[in-house]
Design a protein around this motif. Structure first.
Motif, PDB file in Angstrom:
ATOM      1  N   UNK A 138       0.625  -1.471  -0.328  1.00 27.92           N
ATOM      2  CA  UNK A 138      -0.194   0.212   0.287  1.00 27.92           C
ATOM      3  C   UNK A 138       0.823   1.243   0.165  1.00 27.92           C
ATOM      4  N   UNK A 139       2.327   0.854  -0.637  1.00 26.81           N
ATOM      5  CA  UNK A 139       2.975   2.619   0.015  1.00 26.81           C
ATOM      6  C   UNK A 139       3.267   2.503  -1.560  1.00 26.81           C
ATOM      7  N   UNK A 140       2.867   4.228  -1.805  1.00 26.77           N
ATOM      8  CA  UNK A 140       2.638   4.246  -3.514  1.00 26.77           C
ATOM      9  C   UNK A 140       4.170   3.936  -3.500  1.00 26.77           C
ATOM     10  N   UNK A 141       5.047   4.319  -3.109  1.00 26.60           N
ATOM     11  CA  UNK A 141       6.729   4.554  -3.642  1.00 26.60           C
ATOM     12  C   UNK A 141       6.751   3.046  -3.635  1.00 26.60           C
ATOM     13  N   UNK A 142       6.210   2.169  -3.241  1.00 29.46           N
ATOM     14  CA  UNK A 142       6.298   0.312  -3.339  1.00 29.46           C
ATOM     15  C   UNK A 142       5.508  -0.023  -4.616  1.00 29.46           C
ATOM     16  N   UNK A 143       4.252   0.102  -4.434  1.00 30.99           N
ATOM     17  CA  UNK A 143       3.714   0.448  -5.386  1.00 30.99           C
ATOM     18  C   UNK A 143       3.632   1.031  -7.126  1.00 30.99           C
ATOM     19  N   UNK A 144       4.573   1.707  -7.170  1.00 27.53           N
ATOM     20  CA  UNK A 144       5.221   2.443  -8.394  1.00 27.53           C
ATOM     21  C   UNK A 144       5.839   1.779  -9.385  1.00 27.53           C
ATOM     22  N   UNK A 145       6.932   0.911  -7.768  1.00 24.44           N
ATOM     23  CA  UNK A 145       8.757   0.423  -7.828  1.00 24.44           C
ATOM     24  C   UNK A 145       7.451  -1.409  -8.942  1.00 24.44           C
ATOM     25  N   UNK A 146       6.138  -1.801  -8.244  1.00 27.52           N
ATOM     26  CA  UNK A 146       6.206  -2.918  -8.040  1.00 27.52           C
ATOM     27  C   UNK A 146       5.246  -3.259  -9.606  1.00 27.52           C
ATOM     28  N   UNK A 147       4.737  -2.287  -9.865  1.00 31.87           N
ATOM     29  CA  UNK A 147       4.062  -1.670 -11.591  1.00 31.87           C
ATOM     30  C   UNK A 147       5.280  -1.779 -12.163  1.00 31.87           C
ATOM     31  N   UNK A 148       5.724  -1.408 -12.093  1.00 31.03           N
ATOM     32  CA  UNK A 148       7.402  -0.869 -13.316  1.00 31.03           C
ATOM     33  C   UNK A 148       7.868  -2.236 -12.935  1.00 31.03           C
ATOM     34  N   UNK A 149       8.079  -3.342 -12.279  1.00 32.27           N
ATOM     35  CA  UNK A 149       8.906  -4.284 -12.613  1.00 32.27           C
ATOM     36  C   UNK A 149       7.755  -5.446 -12.942  1.00 32.27           C
ATOM     37  N   UNK A 150       6.495  -5.511 -12.719  1.00 29.06           N
ATOM     38  CA  UNK A 150       5.213  -6.375 -13.765  1.00 29.06           C
ATOM     39  C   UNK A 150       5.713  -5.642 -14.945  1.00 29.06           C
ATOM     40  N   UNK A 209       8.489  -4.806 -16.782  1.00 27.17           N
ATOM     41  CA  UNK A 209       9.624  -5.429 -17.227  1.00 27.17           C
ATOM     42  C   UNK A 209      10.302  -3.616 -17.242  1.00 27.17           C
ATOM     43  N   UNK A 210       9.653  -2.490 -16.613  1.00 22.95           N
ATOM     44  CA  UNK A 210      10.802  -1.171 -17.224  1.00 22.95           C
ATOM     45  C   UNK A 210      11.538  -0.930 -15.663  1.00 22.95           C
ATOM     46  N   UNK A 211      12.295  -1.683 -16.122  1.00 23.42           N
ATOM     47  CA  UNK A 211      13.690  -2.764 -14.958  1.00 23.42           C
ATOM     48  C   UNK A 211      14.882  -1.458 -14.510  1.00 23.42           C
ATOM     49  N   UNK A 212      14.787  -0.717 -15.426  1.00 23.98           N
ATOM     50  CA  UNK A 212      15.163   0.936 -14.582  1.00 23.98           C
ATOM     51  C   UNK A 212      14.523   1.448 -13.869  1.00 23.98           C
ATOM     52  N   UNK A 213      13.251   1.663 -14.193  1.00 28.73           N
ATOM     53  CA  UNK A 213      12.850   2.894 -13.873  1.00 28.73           C
ATOM     54  C   UNK A 213      12.429   2.007 -12.118  1.00 28.73           C
TER      55      UNK A 213
END
Length: 673
Positions: free
Chosen positions: A144-156, A158-162
């Motif tokens: 539920x952490x906005x930063x982690x949520x954004x990172x997880x979405x980028x990982x899913x 495949x926006x790896x650098x972000x």
């Protein structure tokens, strides 16, 4: 209105109270749910709570008696499907659990627990790709952490650098956030940075020793980074805490196969298939283990079960073809051709079906059609790869410049004194498995497998030099002192010890591509034996062209690339013959076939071994064999196969052109600049 709403409010309060009791006192939660049902009847939420309470009490049978009818009456309620999936998994009904969990995430994609349990089941069923994708969705929806949520979405996505930037920034603010550490480890593993992933997961478990999902990731990373003993220890630790963890059991079986313990691995796969009898990838893993252990008929049955469950499963069809001695029936060929007509077939399934059909037609003597299918399969695979023949040639020239007579003379006496390893090098499909089978039939020699340890050492040296996996490591080697070279030799011996089960003084490392690392081998293991397995360039080249390799060998999917690679190989071996005269022993496959006993005696003399008649009866050796030639080397030498490539000679012009003078000179070697 207040009076009318009161019963509803009381019901919700009672349901909420029973729900809170689930974790701390499931028996009391069950009583509360019973009381609610007495008052209001079979309220779906109350019935669900009762089923969950029974499951948490360990009464899986009663939980299913409650949850299965509820799921039928409430087919569109995601939490019901989730709880049913969990209970089915506990009951050992893995296939049904997968179905319920897939329905749960389809109904409610942001249900993190459903994704996590689904990932575990997919891993247990051998679907590593599906498990990774499900785990990524779990990560995405569990925070539920906005930063982690954004990172997880980028990982899913495949926006790896972000994803990496966001995770590192988050960990600067919260360095002990184990969820973020685990996500960063997942990212590192996806990029092949296994050492980073290993350190991150070790830190994660240091902070949270009972973080079971992280421990499972840790075991997998250790396995992928060629540390099977440590991976096995972590899997065992996880199973001690969670004996029913099917994904951990599957991982244990995979690791056991890596270290050559096939019988216990086969037993685990058999147990898993009782839970997941409809999962084709589980049958495939079982088939591979059976094939390697020498149970050919059972392996064939397992592969056939795969294609019954999934008719377009290219890897299963190719696994049948790859037995080499197996012959497809006319009905098999018709079934494969029908699958190739499907427009929605994946590239991986398509290319492996093309190879399998090519093999079926080859066995039928239909060589033109056979070659056409081999060519189509190779074209699909070649398009997936980034192989460059120019880069390989440049690499060979770099090796020649580095490893000179003077270079070795300056380091004479360096490395480990152990004479234990016998390296068999060359190109794939050149007869190396035959040589391994012959040598391993000697009482003083153990056959192991294509060991990845030299490749791992070279990768570590690249990283030590600050480069990535594509950069040469030879500049690092130039800076190593004698103590470091000896330590690398001892490291090789220590890391390969797990493969040595027979207690013999010598063992075989049959990784063909190690010919690129002869300079390194000479420096760290100067007393090891090196045998070069060489076969006619057109026979070897075409045999590679019609082979779909499980991994690596990117040069083998184009006739031109194959010819250039063979030429580079011959040039490099000629260089080492010159700078290390007499160091290596060469076996010409065609000579071995024509005069087997004389060649076997020469081979044993080179290895310093007395002649043993068992080496001529190598086909009676029942040891596990992991390569494509596994079934062929369990038979006497097949002399008729030497010139089999000539059936395809009309289509081999690109291979001939690329080979150039190497073809004309064979088995001699032309002059190289």
């Amino acid at each position: 209105m207040t009076t009318a709403a009161a019963p509803s409010a009381d019901l919700q309060t009672a349901l909420a109270h029973a729900s809170r009791l689930l974790a701390s006192d499931p028996a009391l939660a069950a009583e509360q749910a019973h009381e609610i049902i007495k008052v209001v009847g079979d309220h779906p939420q109350a019935v669900l709570l009762l089923g969950m309470a029974r499951a948490r009490q360990g009464d899986t049978r009663q939980a299913l008696e409650i949850l299965e009818p509820l799921a039928r009456s409430q087919p569109h309620v995601a939490p019901v499907q989730l709880e049913l999936g969990i209970a089915l998994g506990h009951a050992g009904r893995g296939d049904e659990a997968l179905g319920a969990l897939r329905r749960a995430v389809a109904l409610k994609p942001d249900l993190p627990q459903a994704w996590l349990v689904l990932a575990d089941h997919l891993g247990a069923a051998g679907d590593d790709e599906g498990a990774d994708a499900a785990y990524a969705q779990h990560v995405r929806h569990s925070t539920r952490d906005p930063d982690l949520l954004a990172a997880a979405s980028a990982l899913v996505e495949d926006r790896i650098p972000e994803a990496e930037q966001r995770l590192r920034e988050h960990l600067k603010r919260a360095p002990t956030d184990v969820a973020a550490i685990r996500m960063l480890a997942e990212l590192a593993a996806r990029l092949g940075r296994y050492e980073d992933a290993e350190h991150l997961l070790a830190r994660c478990l240091e902070l949270a020793p009972n973080f079971h999902a992280a421990r499972q990731n840790y075991a997998l990373v250790l396995y992928r980074s060629n540390q099977p003993e440590r991976a096995l220890a972590e899997a065992e630790r996880l199973l001690k805490q969670q004996p029913g963890n099917a994904a951990a059991r599957n991982l244990k079986a995979v690791v056991l196969c890596r270290i050559g313990d096939y019988e216990p691995a086969i037993a685990i796969y058999r147990e898993l298939l009782e839970q997941y009898p409809q999962q084709s990838r589980a049958w495939l893993s079982y088939g591979h283990a059976l094939k390697t252990a020498g149970y050919q008929d059972q392996a064939i049955a397992a592969y056939r079960r795969c294609v019954e469950l999934e008719p377009g499963f290219g890897e299963a069809w190719w696994s049948l073809a790859n037995l080499k001695t197996f012959r497809f029936a006319a009905a098999d060929l018709a079934a494969m051709r029908a699958q190739l007509q499907r427009t929605e077939l994946s590239d991986d399934d398509r290319l492996q079906l093309e190879f399998a059909v090519g093999k079926a037609l080859e066995d039928a003597g239909e060589y033109a059609d056979s070659f056409a299918h081999y060519a189509r399969g190779n074209a699909v695979r070649r398009a997936q790869l980034r192989y460059s023949a120019d880069n390989t040639h440049a690499r060979v020239q770099r090796i020649k410049r580095t490893y000179t007579r003077e270079f070795f003379a300056a380091r004479e006496g360096a490395g480990s004194d152990a004479p234990d390893p016998i390296f068999i090098v060359g190109l794939p499909r050149a007869g190396s498995t035959l040589l391994e089978q012959i040598l391993s039939s000697h009482s003083q020699v153990e056959g192991t497998m294509e060991l990845p340890e030299i490749t791992s050492i070279s990768r570590d040296l690249r990283l030590r030099g600050g480069g990535d996996s594509d950069m040469p490591y030879h500049d690092v080697v130039e800076r190593l002192d004698r103590a470091e070279l000896r330590a690398l030799g001892e490291q090789y011996l220590a890391n390969t010890r797990v493969q040595r089960k027979a207690g013999t003084p010598l063992f075989i490392d049959k990784m063909p591509n190690n010919f690129m690392h002869i300079g390194l081998i000479q420096l760290i293991l100067p007393k090891a034996k090196i045998i070069d397995a060489r076969r006619h360039p057109l026979a070897c080249g075409f045999s590679g062209f019609k082979q779909h390799f499980a991994r690596g060998q990117g040069f083998s999917y184009s006739l031109d690339d194959l010819g250039r690679y063979y030429r580079d190989y011959v040039e490099l071996m000629a260089h080492f013959d010159e700078v290390l005269p007499g160091r290596m022993h060469r076996v010409i496959y065609e000579t071995m076939v024509v005069d087997t006993e004389a060649e076997v005696r020469r081979l044993l003399d080179y290895c310093g071994l007395p002649f043993e008649d068992a080496c001529l009866r190598f086909f009676e050796n029942a040891r596990p064999v992991r390569t494509a030639s596994s079934e062929q080397v369990r038979q006497p030498i097949y002399r008729e196969g030497v010139d089999h490539w000539r059936h395809y000679e009309p289509w081999l012009s690109p291979l001939k052109s690329a080979l150039g003078p190497v073809l004309d000179a064979y088995p001699a070697v032309p002059a190289f600049p």
